[in-house]
Design an enzyme around this catalytic site. Sequence first.
Site, mmCIF file in Angstrom:
data_model
loop_
_atom_site.group_PDB
_atom_site.id
_atom_site.type_symbol
_atom_site.label_atom_id
_atom_site.label_comp_id
_atom_site.label_asym_id
_atom_site.label_seq_id
_atom_site.Cartn_x
_atom_site.Cartn_y
_atom_site.Cartn_z
ATOM 1 N N ARG A 68 0.832 -1.213 0.000
ATOM 2 C CA ARG A 68 0.000 0.000 0.000
ATOM 3 C C ARG A 68 0.865 1.260 0.000
ATOM 4 O O ARG A 68 0.459 2.306 -0.500
ATOM 5 C CB ARG A 68 -0.926 0.020 1.217
ATOM 6 N N ASP A 130 -6.279 2.170 -6.434
ATOM 7 C CA ASP A 130 -4.877 2.604 -6.476
ATOM 8 C C ASP A 130 -4.745 3.952 -5.755
ATOM 9 O O ASP A 130 -5.579 4.841 -5.921
ATOM 10 C CB ASP A 130 -4.448 2.743 -7.940
ATOM 11 N N LYS A 284 -35.804 6.276 -40.202
ATOM 12 C CA LYS A 284 -35.847 7.679 -40.602
ATOM 13 C C LYS A 284 -36.265 8.495 -39.388
ATOM 14 O O LYS A 284 -37.305 8.231 -38.776
ATOM 15 C CB LYS A 284 -36.853 7.858 -41.740
ATOM 16 N N HIS A 285 -35.454 9.470 -39.031
ATOM 17 C CA HIS A 285 -35.738 10.330 -37.882
ATOM 18 C C HIS A 285 -36.059 9.515 -36.622
ATOM 19 O O HIS A 285 -37.080 9.716 -35.976
ATOM 20 C CB HIS A 285 -36.857 11.303 -38.206
ATOM 21 N N ASN A 428 -46.586 7.152 -28.921
ATOM 22 C CA ASN A 428 -47.402 5.944 -28.962
ATOM 23 C C ASN A 428 -47.124 5.168 -30.250
ATOM 24 O O ASN A 428 -47.150 5.748 -31.321
ATOM 25 C CB ASN A 428 -48.896 6.291 -28.906
ATOM 26 N N ARG A 448 -53.096 7.357 -29.104
ATOM 27 C CA ARG A 448 -52.860 6.018 -29.642
ATOM 28 C C ARG A 448 -53.761 5.719 -30.838
ATOM 29 O O ARG A 448 -53.334 5.079 -31.798
ATOM 30 C CB ARG A 448 -53.041 4.970 -28.529
ATOM 31 N N HIS A 527 -39.395 7.145 -25.490
ATOM 32 C CA HIS A 527 -39.570 8.585 -25.652
ATOM 33 C C HIS A 527 -38.321 9.252 -26.216
ATOM 34 O O HIS A 527 -37.260 8.667 -26.217
ATOM 35 C CB HIS A 527 -39.915 9.223 -24.300
#
Length: 527
Positions: A68, A130, A284-285, A428, A448, A527
């Site tokens: 140590r 360490d 896409k996107h 959704n 939805r 999301h």
Amino acid sequence: MTTAAASVAQALLSVSDKTGLADFARGLVARGVRLLSTGGTAKALADAGLPVTDVGAYTGFPEMLDGRVKTLHPRIHGGILARRDLPEHVAALREHGIPTIDLVVVNLYPFRATVAKPGCTLEDAVENIDIGGPSMVRAAAKNWPHVGVVVDPADYAGVLAELAANGNALTADTRFRLMRKAFAHTASYDGAIANWLTARGPDGAAQGWPDAFHFAGAKVQEMRYGENPHQSAAFYRDEAPAAGAIATYRQLQGKELSYNNVADSDAAWECVKTFAEPACVIVKHANPCGVAIAGTPLDAYRKAFATDPTSAFGGIIAFNRPVDAATVEAVAAQFLEVLIAPAYTDDALTAIAKKVNVRVLEVPLPAGNGAANAWDVKRVGGGLLVQSPDTRNVEPAELKVVTKRAPSPAQMTDLMFAWRVAKYVKSNAIVYCRDGQTLGIGAGQMSRVDSTRIAAMKAANAGLALAGAVVASDAFFPFRDGLDVVADNGAAAVIQPGGSMRDAEVIAAADERGVAMVFTGVRHFRH
């Protein structure tokens, strides 16, 4: 800031990772540099036939407390920290007989590797923290105008080359670069320790999330701009990225990746690698606009592209199998931004080379499709939201048939496919599928029922019939209206999590319309 070169006469080497150590030390000795070392590093150098002075002999004080305490000594830290441009520092070294240490070569105890081992105890973890190593690294980095510090074996060759070119001296630019790397190294090391320890109790048992969350990553590149031209951006890779992650890519050709390219490529790659069968995903996107499985990558591409040819224009295309020339030629017939696969045949690379701007990425895909990220992170104003990754994949045996009519075996296969796709569509999310092909995808709507209508509209625009299709919904139907829309469009079976106050109403509607329905008990909001 000094611009003078700093001569190297004495180096201290103490490394846990001994990659390239002997050759590097041999190069130093060949240039007349004296070597100091500790413990296992000193033994490795001596075994390689190199002249080395053990730190215990150098300080006149032996290593103690099971190692140590070995480098925590004024003869070490004085030699590192002394400013050569201050007469009082030089005088102090002379008074106490302390030679300068001009190069510090240190990497640290393997804390991350230790805590990653199954059954790692608190005692194991603490013993691999360490103390002397970070102290020497920080001391050398602080005194960078006079001392070089090396924490990465990848820098060995460059350091030797510069010493040879500069009469045993390192330039200020090199010392400054090595200093920045050293402080990043110790910060990352301390962050890993804090993340692990502050998530545990006194017995070492995990007890939730860390009190302080630290992320360390290496900059891969600065982007031309972020999501929009007025935003700046950069891409950082985890220090130890998960196997099979998009960050492990190798770019084979094409323009520089943009911020949006990387984000969309991640969405495509995470989706495609979840399938066991040859698969193609077009994004896409951030949303899949076509997904399919088939006997070959080419057939999978043709089915995926047929889902929404309009949206596929300028998209990101990912495969989970090596790609051949025939597949590349089909893909290259359309405008695309990025092509991703685990491998390419030589003739495939020749074919895609004609599209010089297409970014071609090769991403290794290990057995089991790789590992998940340790954390999923989202930036919010003034803070971070951190969660475990969504790695839950429902198996057929977990599904609960809730309607009078059960899905046929073929429908059950398609339901499982649709469910895998829905997991990667922004909520959704509604996904129509048949025969291992998406037919219509409704993504990211506030309602939805609107997603169900948009998905059907997408299918109609592509000329795809929905009669006999199956539908996946990433969360429960809050009312029967969404169920009625998919039934009106010809859906024969539905997979959804369940859990709504109106589940009974939705199940009754499915029975009324002759639609089979299964519950997963698992939600996949994205999301």
